[in-house]
Design a protein around this motif. Structure first.
Motif, PDB file in Angstrom:
ATOM      1  N   GLY A   1     -18.325  45.730  99.642  1.00 40.36           N
ATOM      2  CA  GLY A   1     -17.155  44.904  99.394  1.00 40.36           C
ATOM      3  C   GLY A   1     -17.473  43.463  99.050  1.00 40.36           C
ATOM      4  O   GLY A   1     -16.581  42.625  98.976  1.00 40.36           O
TER       5      GLY A   1
ATOM      6  N   ALA B   1     -15.603  42.405  95.997  1.00 41.68           N
ATOM      7  CA  ALA B   1     -14.187  42.133  96.233  1.00 41.68           C
ATOM      8  C   ALA B   1     -13.992  40.763  96.858  1.00 41.68           C
ATOM      9  O   ALA B   1     -13.032  40.070  96.553  1.00 41.68           O
TER      10      ALA B   1
ATOM     11  N   CYS C   1     -14.778  37.746  94.152  1.00 41.70           N
ATOM     12  CA  CYS C   1     -13.940  37.641  92.951  1.00 41.70           C
ATOM     13  C   CYS C   1     -12.919  36.507  93.117  1.00 41.70           C
ATOM     14  O   CYS C   1     -12.130  36.519  94.044  1.00 41.70           O
TER      15      CYS C   1
ATOM     16  N   SER D   1      -9.276  37.828  93.017  1.00 39.76           N
ATOM     17  CA  SER D   1      -9.002  38.967  93.899  1.00 39.76           C
ATOM     18  C   SER D   1      -8.561  40.186  93.116  1.00 39.76           C
ATOM     19  O   SER D   1      -7.561  40.794  93.434  1.00 39.76           O
TER      20      SER D   1
ATOM     21  N   ILE E   1     -10.481  42.856  92.645  1.00 36.43           N
ATOM     22  CA  ILE E   1     -11.177  44.060  93.086  1.00 36.43           C
ATOM     23  C   ILE E   1     -10.603  44.528  94.413  1.00 36.43           C
ATOM     24  O   ILE E   1     -10.411  43.735  95.342  1.00 36.43           O
ATOM     25  N   GLU E   2     -10.297  45.802  94.457  1.00 37.23           N
ATOM     26  CA  GLU E   2      -9.823  46.389  95.700  1.00 37.23           C
ATOM     27  C   GLU E   2     -10.731  47.575  95.996  1.00 37.23           C
ATOM     28  O   GLU E   2     -11.155  48.266  95.076  1.00 37.23           O
ATOM     29  N   MET E   3     -11.057  47.779  97.265  1.00 33.20           N
ATOM     30  CA  MET E   3     -11.936  48.894  97.590  1.00 33.20           C
ATOM     31  C   MET E   3     -11.070  50.128  97.811  1.00 33.20           C
ATOM     32  O   MET E   3     -10.169  50.112  98.655  1.00 33.20           O
TER      33      MET E   3
ATOM     34  N   PRO F   1     -15.260  49.983  94.312  1.00 33.56           N
ATOM     35  CA  PRO F   1     -14.373  48.954  93.732  1.00 33.56           C
ATOM     36  C   PRO F   1     -13.439  49.504  92.650  1.00 33.56           C
ATOM     37  O   PRO F   1     -13.858  50.307  91.814  1.00 33.56           O
TER      38      PRO F   1
ATOM     39  N   CYS G   1     -18.858  38.992  90.342  1.00 35.65           N
ATOM     40  CA  CYS G   1     -18.999  40.216  91.124  1.00 35.65           C
ATOM     41  C   CYS G   1     -20.333  40.894  90.814  1.00 35.65           C
ATOM     42  O   CYS G   1     -21.008  41.410  91.694  1.00 35.65           O
TER      43      CYS G   1
END
Ligand code: SF4
Ligand code: SF4
Lengths: 194, 570
Positions: A53, A56, A59, A62, A64-66, A83, A96
């Motif tokens: 992460g 995430a 970045c 924001s 990027i979400e896992m 990601p 990233c």
């Protein structure tokens, strides 16, 4: 005098325009040559991503979400979180990529990503992954992971038992117990590699 | 040559007790806290006795924990010496007030207005304390204070209530919600001042005068800003400038992002000069961290920054020449074709065409790709021949001359007094260039000239830019020959938290002197970042320059400044 001088300013563009007309890029019929360093759509090597992460967190937008994704390595990525990138927000800064500890995130030369809705351009790990395990490999790895977990649990139990048996003896046994756990961890890893 | 400790001792002996605290960082940087009662005298002394003839800007800092605010005056010289004196003036946080420097330096006007509207520090003796970047409903919320709670949401149209103004226009008003009042985001008390419109209208003296709007959306301007000119017949009597249409609050955003993330924001201040913006921020942070940049990385930075200067000058010149449209040939498209080559060169290294996010603390992101030097050696001579052709074409075009020569002339003295920099100042004949003045990277090892003009008019400004591109090509060619091999990033580990400290770092942006004042309080985010942009300073000089010219020349003058409102608004 004035006229003669002016004439050059019309002849020059005429000459230049007829000499160098190939300027317009015929995109999308012909894709231009992009350099190797191009920062396009991300490429994720799901086989080595550890799901830490970091990408995430670093970045700035924001984006990027896992999320869960099935075709990674359950050995390295215990929670199977990978990601997912929202290209509606991504500015292709590459932070990233730079911060990824195992260098599994890259940026490639692919740049087309238009979609009809905002959801279309939120790209899942499925889209980003250039390298992934097949379902069978994942199943094998999962079995492997389970075996390791079981072995670990067993080792732990044994260590606990040992510890309990030698409870009377003050500090030493606890250390031995810890050593036993370490040994237990080390062994299955070798097995995994084989 | 004067150095920082000499300056300090001179102040101390002339005004005993005025220096409350001081630090000589190097020969070229002096940090001193000056008693606020003496600051005017100290500045007068610096200018009169020690050649500090360039007031370079000021920054406001809110030290909430210490319950005080600080105004930092940045004093430099136009070439007499290389010392930058950062003079701090402290003021208590409740009811903050410091003396204004406008009586001494004309160009302090905008910097102090900005400090007032953003931090609420009163500037005693400032002649026109009006908001500059903020829109009227937001003035009074003091957004750069550390306890600022956020703006009320003024973006939703449904909340707007239409009201009719006394003149019969419809205006909109946003009644605050209960939640906002409780959260403290509503401006409790708005300071009183005449609005922009009122200020304009009180200048109209007779029926033959009227106000003409150029902007905020105008073909002339490269970004949104409002230039209102008060005209009588064909003559401009007075010009009014309203900026802040694309105020993004980058400095405040950077306070809320990690050190690394800040680099991406510097890109977006001005996309044509994003490499120099990167350099400026990273250089300042490197100074705080005490990082050494490997030599190869320094060379790569220089190569790319010079390439970026070429493309910025091409777009600045080309775009402008379509505006004045008097030229027999339209060079815009030819310059853009050529610029494409430069952009491709930059892209092959950085991976992005415009917002590069390329410079890193202690190095650069990528190494030069294979074949880069060969490609450069192929493209640069071509660029050189093209630029020489452009110079030739401009030099012999009579319409161009009629339109540009002796239009908006600035004398060297005026240029220095107004505080402009970059090609605008160099066109007047003042050789003021950060690459020589405050050398950074490997510039001292390279051979290049500072291009200057003689007349300081619009034509000269263009001419200086064109010839500067040739100089940049010369620099890049030297770099390609000299570049050593080696690492492109420092081996030192870059900590997440930067140790407490402050630094002021200056670079030569394509538009002039750019400085960043970065403060760290030891956290993982900057405590304060102040951007002293080059165009902000040049922009301010526009209104006096436009007085008395023809309406048609207003475009020629404003355009030849190579403006970027995005950078001045930040
Ligand atoms: S891509 Fe890299 S940084 Fe992101 S979760 Fe995977 S290993 Fe971590
Ligand atoms: S490239 Fe930049 S904006 Fe895009 S996902 Fe990565 S860190 Fe975020």
């Amino acid at each position: 005098m004035l006229k003669r001088k002016m004439i050059k300013n019309f002849t020059w563009p005429l000459k230049t325009a007829t000499r160098e007309i190939e300027v317009t890029r015929l995109y999308p019929e012909f894709m231009m040559n992009l350099p190797a360093a191009e920062r396009g759509i991300h490429e994720l090597d799901a086989t080595i991503c550890i799901g830490c992460g970091t990408c995430a967190r670093v970045c700035p937008n924001s984006c990027i979400e896992m999320v869960n994704f099935k075709f990674g390595s359950p050995l390295k990525n215990k929670k199977m979180q990978f990601p997912q990138i929202d290209y509606g927000r991504c500015m292709f800064c590459g932070l990233c990529v730079d911060e990824c500890p195992v260098e599994c995130l890259k940026m490639g030369q692919k740049v087309t990503m238009a979609g009809w809705t905002r959801e279309d351009i939120i790209k899942s790990p499925d889209f980003l992954a250039t390298k992934r395990f097949s379902a069978k490999e994942v199943a094998d790895l999962e079995a492997e992971a389970k075996r390791i977990a079981a072995e670990k649990a067993a080792a732990k139990k044994a260590a606990a038992k040992e510890g309990a048996a030698k409870e009377g003896a003050a500090k030493k046994p606890a250390k031995e117990g810890a050593a036993a756990i370490k040994n237990g961890e080390a062994k299955p890893k070798e097995g995994g590699a084989a | 040559m004067t150095n920082a400790s000499e300056v300090l001792s001179s102040i101390q002996s002339a005004f005993p007790g005025a220096v409350l605290d001081s630090r000589v960082e190097s020969d070229r940087r002096l940090w001193a806290t000056i008693d606020s009662k003496k600051i005017l005298d100290v500045c007068k002394h610096l200018t009169a006795k020690l050649d500090f003839d360039h007031y370079s800007g000021s920054a406001g800092v809110d030290w909430m924990a210490r319950n005080e605010m600080e105004v930092v005056e940045i004093m430099t010289s136009h070439g007499a010496h290389q010392v930058v004196a950062m003079l701090k003036v402290k003021t208590p946080r409740d009811n903050p007030s410091v003396p204004s420097l406008v009586p001494l330096y004309w160009n302090a006007n905008w910097y102090e207005r900005e400090i007032w509207e953003m931090l609420g520090i009163n500037m005693e003796g400032h002649p026109e304390l009006y908001p500059l970047l903020l829109s009227d409903p937001l003035v009074g919320s003091w957004p750069w204070r550390k306890d600022f709670k956020g703006y009320p949401d003024l973006t939703t149209g449904e909340r707007a209530v239409a009201i009719t103004t006394p003149e019969g226009y419809t205006d909109y008003y946003f009644p605050p919600t209960q939640a906002e009042v409780e959260a403290g985001t509503v401006v409790a008390e708005r300071p009183k001042y005449p609005t922009f419109l009122e200020r304009e209208e009180r200048e109209i003296k007779s029926d033959s005068e009227m106000i003409m709007h150029l902007g905020p959306q105008h073909a002339m301007v490269p970004g949104p800003f409002l230039l209102d000119i008060l005209v009588e017949g064909e003559r401009v009597k007075k010009a009014f400038l309203d900026i802040g249409y694309i105020h993004k609050g980058i400095e405040k955003i950077m306070e809320n992002r990690s050190w690394l993330q800040g680099i991406t924001y510097t890109d977006r201040m001005c996309y044509v000069a994003s490499l120099t913006n990167n350099e400026c921020y990273c250089g300042a942070v490197e100074k705080i961290l005490g990082l050494e940049v490997p030599e190869r990385a320094q060379y790569i930075r220089v190569i790319l920054e010079e390439l970026s200067r070429i493309q910025s000058h091409l777009i600045g010149t080309g775009e402008f020449l379509t505006l004045i449209a008097g030229v027999g040939f339209a060079p815009w498209q030819y310059m853009i074709i050529d610029r494409e080559r430069i952009i491709s060169l930059i892209e092959s290294v950085t991976g992005a065409r415009l917002t590069h996010t390329f410079v890193r603390f202690g190095g650069v992101r990528n190494d030069l790709p294979e074949g880069f030097a060969e490609q450069c050696r192929k493209d640069l001579p071509y660029m050189k021949s093209r630029i020489e052709e452009f110079i030739d074409l401009f030099a012999q075009d009579p319409i161009y001359h009629a339109r540009m020569e002796n239009i908006g002339s600035i004398s060297p003295e005026t240029g220095k007094r107004l505080g402009c920099s970059g090609p605008v100042l160099r066109a007047t004949g003042v050789a003021y260039d950060m690459r020589k003045e405050d050398p950074y990277l490997v510039y001292p090892e390279l051979d290049f000239k500072i291009i200057t003009g003689t007349r300081g008019d619009s034509a000269d400004r263009i001419d200086v830019r064109l010839r500067e591109m040739l100089e940049s090509i010369h620099i890049i060619e030297q770099c390609l020959d000299k570049i050593p091999s080696g690492p492109i990033k420092t081996e030192a580990k870059i900590p997440k938290k930067v140790p407490a400290g402050e630094a002021y770092y200056r670079v030569e942006d394509p538009r002039g002197e750019m400085g960043m004042y970065v403060i760290s309080d030891g956290g993982d985010k900057p405590y304060r970042v102040k951007v002293r942009g080059p165009f902000y300073a040049t922009f301010q000089t526009l209104t006096p320059l436009l007085e008395g010219v023809y309406i048609a020349d207003a475009v020629a003058i404003a355009g030849s400044m190579d403006g970027c409102p995005s950078e001045s608004d930040r």
